[in-house]
Design a protein around this motif. Sequence first.
Motif, PDB file in Angstrom:
ATOM      1  N   ARG A   1       0.837  -1.208   0.000  1.00 39.10           N
ATOM      2  CA  ARG A   1       0.000   0.000   0.000  1.00 39.10           C
ATOM      3  C   ARG A   1       0.871   1.257   0.000  1.00 39.10           C
ATOM      4  O   ARG A   1       0.628   2.202  -0.758  1.00 39.10           O
ATOM      5  CB  ARG A   1      -0.917  -0.024   1.219  1.00 39.10           C
TER       6      ARG A   1
ATOM      7  N   PHE B   1      -9.672  -4.269   0.551  1.00 35.13           N
ATOM      8  CA  PHE B   1      -8.312  -3.766   0.751  1.00 35.13           C
ATOM      9  C   PHE B   1      -7.315  -4.548  -0.101  1.00 35.13           C
ATOM     10  O   PHE B   1      -6.488  -3.970  -0.808  1.00 35.13           O
ATOM     11  CB  PHE B   1      -7.964  -3.869   2.234  1.00 35.13           C
TER      12      PHE B   1
ATOM     13  N   GLU C   1      -4.220  -1.028   7.003  1.00 42.14           N
ATOM     14  CA  GLU C   1      -4.891  -0.022   6.179  1.00 42.14           C
ATOM     15  C   GLU C   1      -4.890   1.337   6.883  1.00 42.14           C
ATOM     16  O   GLU C   1      -4.626   2.379   6.265  1.00 42.14           O
ATOM     17  CB  GLU C   1      -6.325  -0.478   5.890  1.00 42.14           C
TER      18      GLU C   1
ATOM     19  N   ARG D   1     -13.808   0.587   9.130  1.00 36.73           N
ATOM     20  CA  ARG D   1     -14.272   0.214   7.802  1.00 36.73           C
ATOM     21  C   ARG D   1     -15.791   0.276   7.724  1.00 36.73           C
ATOM     22  O   ARG D   1     -16.497  -0.051   8.660  1.00 36.73           O
ATOM     23  CB  ARG D   1     -13.825  -1.207   7.458  1.00 36.73           C
TER      24      ARG D   1
END
Length: 521
Positions: free
Chosen positions: A73, A120, A426, A513
């Motif tokens: 990421r 994700f 994340e 989330r």
Amino acid sequence: SLAPLPMVHPGTVVRAGGRLVEGVRRHLSRTAATAAAAAAGPTSGPRASSELNWDHDVTVVGGGVVGAAAAIRLAESSIFQGSNIGVVETRPPPGLEEALSPATPPDVRTYAMTPGSEKFLRSLGVWQLLEEAERLQPYSAMQIWEWGGDGYMRFDSHNHAPHEQQHLGTIVENRALQAALFHRLKELEANGRVTLYCPAQVASMSFPTAPRGDPNSPIGPARLRLVSEGMDLDLTSRLVLAADGAKSPTRQAAGIPTWGWGYGQKAVVATVELQQHTDTAWQRFIRSGPIAILPLKGPYASIVWSTDTAEANHLAKLSDTDFVKALNGALAAPSEPFASQYLPTPFAMVDSLLATASRAARLTGDQAFESAPEVCAVASRRFALDLSLSQARTYTGNRLCLLGDAAHTVHPLAGQGLNLGLGDAEHICEVIEAAARAGTDIGSPQHLISYEHTRKLANLQMMALLDGIHRLFAVEPGPLRWLRNTGMSVLNAAPPVKSQVVKFAMGGAGGTRKNSSPAAP
């Protein structure tokens, strides 16, 4: 589900729950104080340090699922163009072609992944590799029942999940997922965005102390010394992300203590072959703990049988034939209704009515009770894992952040451990990107505190929920057993309530989330 206590005094449940609630209270108090102190002082300068040429902006220690996902990421982020992310891993996973080959048998280690985790991983280009190779098994229904009565709960994506969700979750093999993540890391390494140190071990590491009077401005870099065959390398980094497991050497090197407890149980894990394929996830609570059946491709399924240590060791040593017999016997054994004569008269009347309604519901409608599929063979080796709960006292330090099992471990009865870890990955990436855009020091506690606050609260809430469920089902005699069984019957008969439970569970693992999934067995 996973405590050795077949008989638990209700006071034990209250005290254990109180410890977790007190942990949430202390956490909120500490983070509020730290945030106030951070807000009172000036921010450190952009990437402030006395050294301008550090080896990495971010070094990830631990290239497992959580660490690799965080590294990908960050490496793909436009804010880090021209930077290089370091990843240290002790052993490489198998090659992608081998892990995804149809000839490769299912991995004995699997995960129940939420739609939030799927989203994700899809954004990282990882999920698509597993999808194309058909190494994923979505499940569209889930059934939970117990030995101590006729109560049960059945959820399905058609009736209880948001309209955009076609399944409740997906079972993913560890080996295939690790291989897909490393494949993406190697692609990024070829483009100069990642440096892989694999196989390599961290021989030593040190973290800077903050100057007096300004605790939010760490000076100097984090320092790591790596060793491998033919390699002895010193690295400097603005931030270290520790994703090196429950016994995290990085956490220990930073002197961060943990708290928690063991459950006195083990989980016996294996791949089995069913008489027919299923897309339902099953979990039955028996006296000694829960048994989960997680569907895989074809006739295969992963089983997780949690029980006391002595029985787990016994089950692990049984012949395949005897193990299959024991497993099918535990899944198919008739329930033992609660003796309502021990209840006060009004409760006994309610129990009688609910028992009648529950038996009727088992036979009719799309939420009717279904028998678990029969297991016909063992398709892998068996092994047993110790079960425990743990939480790091703090998730962050000067130039350090803990992720996944390095920060927390939870009871596995709902399969939420990895989902929590990916939620960590994340969120910390979002925090790092925000600090980098602002031109400030990404390793400063001033910026890391928001990660600590958000993720620790989400993880403590899930820990408390799972520990509470475990202890509730460990209670054998008395009104609590009746209440839990009656509660399942009432919940199963109330679709709107079930939808709210699914909605809560879908947000539970990721914390922040909005598109996660219900807890799987």
